[in-house]
Design a protein around this motif. Structure first.
Motif, mmCIF file in Angstrom:
data_model
loop_
_atom_site.group_PDB
_atom_site.id
_atom_site.type_symbol
_atom_site.label_atom_id
_atom_site.label_comp_id
_atom_site.label_asym_id
_atom_site.label_seq_id
_atom_site.Cartn_x
_atom_site.Cartn_y
_atom_site.Cartn_z
ATOM 1 N N ILE A 58 21.244 20.869 5.710
ATOM 2 C CA ILE A 58 20.401 19.772 6.201
ATOM 3 C C ILE A 58 19.046 19.883 5.501
ATOM 4 O O ILE A 58 18.367 20.914 5.603
ATOM 5 N N ARG A 59 18.631 18.822 4.827
ATOM 6 C CA ARG A 59 17.375 18.850 4.076
ATOM 7 C C ARG A 59 16.598 17.547 4.308
ATOM 8 O O ARG A 59 17.188 16.479 4.453
ATOM 9 N N HIS A 60 15.280 17.684 4.323
ATOM 10 C CA HIS A 60 14.401 16.524 4.403
ATOM 11 C C HIS A 60 13.817 16.254 3.009
ATOM 12 O O HIS A 60 13.418 17.188 2.309
ATOM 13 N N ASP A 61 13.753 14.988 2.652
ATOM 14 C CA ASP A 61 13.109 14.592 1.398
ATOM 15 C C ASP A 61 11.886 13.739 1.716
ATOM 16 O O ASP A 61 11.956 12.819 2.550
ATOM 17 N N TRP A 62 10.776 14.020 1.047
ATOM 18 C CA TRP A 62 9.512 13.346 1.340
ATOM 19 C C TRP A 62 8.928 12.716 0.082
ATOM 20 O O TRP A 62 8.909 13.330 -0.972
ATOM 21 N N LYS A 63 8.442 11.502 0.246
ATOM 22 C CA LYS A 63 7.623 10.848 -0.784
ATOM 23 C C LYS A 63 6.337 10.428 -0.092
ATOM 24 O O LYS A 63 6.365 9.622 0.846
ATOM 25 N N VAL A 64 5.213 10.986 -0.573
ATOM 26 C CA VAL A 64 3.951 10.860 0.165
ATOM 27 C C VAL A 64 2.823 10.441 -0.772
ATOM 28 O O VAL A 64 2.779 10.831 -1.943
ATOM 29 N N ARG A 65 1.920 9.645 -0.201
ATOM 30 C CA ARG A 65 0.708 9.247 -0.918
ATOM 31 C C ARG A 65 -0.442 9.183 0.072
ATOM 32 O O ARG A 65 -0.298 8.657 1.177
ATOM 33 N N TRP A 66 -1.607 9.759 -0.314
ATOM 34 C CA TRP A 66 -2.793 9.727 0.548
ATOM 35 C C TRP A 66 -3.934 9.039 -0.184
ATOM 36 O O TRP A 66 -4.136 9.258 -1.386
ATOM 37 N N GLU A 67 -4.710 8.233 0.559
ATOM 38 C CA GLU A 67 -5.879 7.600 -0.049
ATOM 39 C C GLU A 67 -6.878 7.201 1.032
ATOM 40 O O GLU A 67 -6.502 6.831 2.154
ATOM 41 N N PRO A 68 -8.175 7.276 0.726
ATOM 42 C CA PRO A 68 -9.199 6.827 1.677
ATOM 43 C C PRO A 68 -9.318 5.313 1.660
ATOM 44 O O PRO A 68 -8.938 4.654 0.688
ATOM 45 N N GLU A 69 -9.849 4.767 2.740
ATOM 46 C CA GLU A 69 -10.071 3.321 2.815
ATOM 47 C C GLU A 69 -11.483 2.997 2.343
ATOM 48 O O GLU A 69 -12.409 3.807 2.505
#
Length: 451
Positions: free
Chosen positions: A294-305
């Motif tokens: 069982i594995r989790h895959d993540w695609k993430v992006r962070w940015e300020p407003e």
């Protein structure tokens, strides 16, 4: 008494009645015992079995009821995230780790912003609670008009704690020592039972507060400035379309900035949070081959407003689950995590099948290096409660992996970063806006706060 214990008691009671019931006494037989006693002895075993069965059945019904209909509340002890050495308890290991750990060159310990105090349902009309936050003791009470207030806990008269034995009178809180009464909206003393006149200077410090999204929050600013921004209101929660389904609570021994910084630390997701929830939260075993299917895959992006919401930032998460290498599209989840100030994050869930909801991630400093972190979930009322409760439990397991890191790490003010870590430095620049010249700093490390 919990519903499970009540069910067990009822089951045993029913069984006891079944065992003891019998026919009317008749004449003694040759053995010298009444016939109803002999009949009762012969049927005791099956009736005892029936008693146990009834208790187990009622226990199962109570457990199923809690699973399907009651909110999930996981309130963790402060020793989560520590590994006890042989011969020591986990609490002893936690205290020892806190004393030994190097704290690093820390930023100010209390950023300016809004912080959660309590969930609204935890404070009833006319109730008073004593809490610690931002290095202070406060009294939180709800007036008879239903409005919540937060004031400094100690009476300016002789220092009695207003939250320990104090009572609510109208919209005031009454000191348990001499009966002085202080208004919740401005802190002014309005009554001294034995005095002809109330001094103008008689007042208790009030904390600017608001009640929104099912939570009571306070505003902190080191220079006493008024709130710089409002706390957004989630209309679905206010209107009752999304209902409360549970919360978790953890105490973390780290600087407050370490916790939201995880949103910009994209690389840690692939390493720390890829193993499934069945791997647990103990980092010594999360990569066990037993659960690697069982594995989790993540695609993430962070940015300020940008302005006018420069106090906000967003983290965009696309999650996929694979089982034996096969992706299950039904469990793909998109999450938008919007941080508002230093202490509150709105995690919005949107799924075509599992519905929509909100998880409030709140970080409140208790002391310079002790944070109370809560996750409160609201979900569509027409979605079975087991769905948001499962989401909350998975979040709890994944979060406790981070807790184990935070509780044992040192803050590095000048980290060694690679190009792929650029969002971390960007996040630190964004977070620095919540500090002022007079923001309090940690002068020394306290080591006397044992669990």
């Amino acid at each position: 008494m919990t519903s499970a214990k009540a069910a067990a008691v009822v089951g045993l009671g029913v069984g006891a009645v079944l065992i003891t019931q019998g026919g009317e006494p008749v004449d003694s037989v040759a053995s010298g015992y009444p016939e109803w006693i002999l009949a009762g002895l012969h049927s005791a075993l099956p009736r005892a079995v029936l008693c146990v069965f009834a208790g187990v059945l009622l226990f199962a019904v109570a457990w199923l009821y809690r699973l399907l209909f009651c909110p999930l509340e996981l309130l963790r002890e402060p020793d989560v995230g520590y590994i006890p050495e042989e011969g020591r308890t986990r609490a002893q290991a936690a205290n020892l780790a806190r004393r030994r750990r190097k704290i690093g060159d820390l930023p100010p310990v209390y950023p300016n912003g809004w912080y959660r105090v309590l969930d609204s349902h935890m404070l009833e009309r006319g109730q008073v609670k004593s809490l610690s936050l931002l290095g202070e003791q406060v009294a939180v009470f709800r007036g008879q008009d239903g409005k919540a207030h937060v004031v400094n806990a100690y009476c300016p008269h002789l220092g009695a704690n207003l939250a320990v034995g104090g009572r609510v009178v109208g919209s005031c809180i009454e000191c348990p020592f001499h009966g002085w009464q202080f208004r919740g909206n401005d802190g002014k003393c309005v009554k001294i039972p034995y005095a002809e006149k109330v001094p103008e200077v008689a007042k208790v410090h009030i904390w600017p507060s608001c009640e929104v999204n099912g939570q009571i929050l306070v505003w902190f600013h080191c220079d006493g400035e008024e709130p710089h921004y409002p706390m957004p209101e989630q209309q679905e929660v206010t209107k009752g379309e999304w209902v409360y389904r549970g919360r978790t609570e953890h105490f973390i021994n780290a600087h407050i900035q370490e916790i939201p910084e995880n949103a910009a630390d994209i690389a840690h997701l692939a390493h720390l949070h890829t193993p499934g929830m069945l791997s647990g939260a103990d980092l010594r075993y999360t990569n066990s081959k037993m659960w690697e299917f069982i594995r989790h895959d993540w695609k993430v992006r962070w940015e300020p407003e940008p302005e006018p919401n420069k106090h906000c930032s967003q983290m965009f998460v696309n999650h996929a689950l694979t089982v034996f290498g096969l992706r299950w599209p039904l469990l793909d989840v998109s999450v938008v995590a919007r941080q508002v100030g230093p202490g509150v994050v709105f995690l919005h869930f949107n799924h075509s099948f599992l519905g929509r909801g909100l998880m409030m991630h709140c970080v409140t400093p208790v002391e310079p290096l002790l944070q109370c972190v809560s996750h409160t979930i609201f979900y569509q009322s027409n979605i079975p409660p087991v769905v948001p409760k499962f989401i909350l439990r998975v979040e709890c397991v994944q979060f406790e992996r981070d807790v184990m890191i935070w509780n044992n790490k040192k803050y590095v003010s000048k980290p060694l970063l690679v190009k792929e870590d650029s969002a971390i430095q960007k996040h630190r620049r964004w977070f620095s806006q919540f500090y002022s010249d007079n923001s309090p700093r940690l002068q020394y490390q306290r080591d006397s706060l044992d669990f």
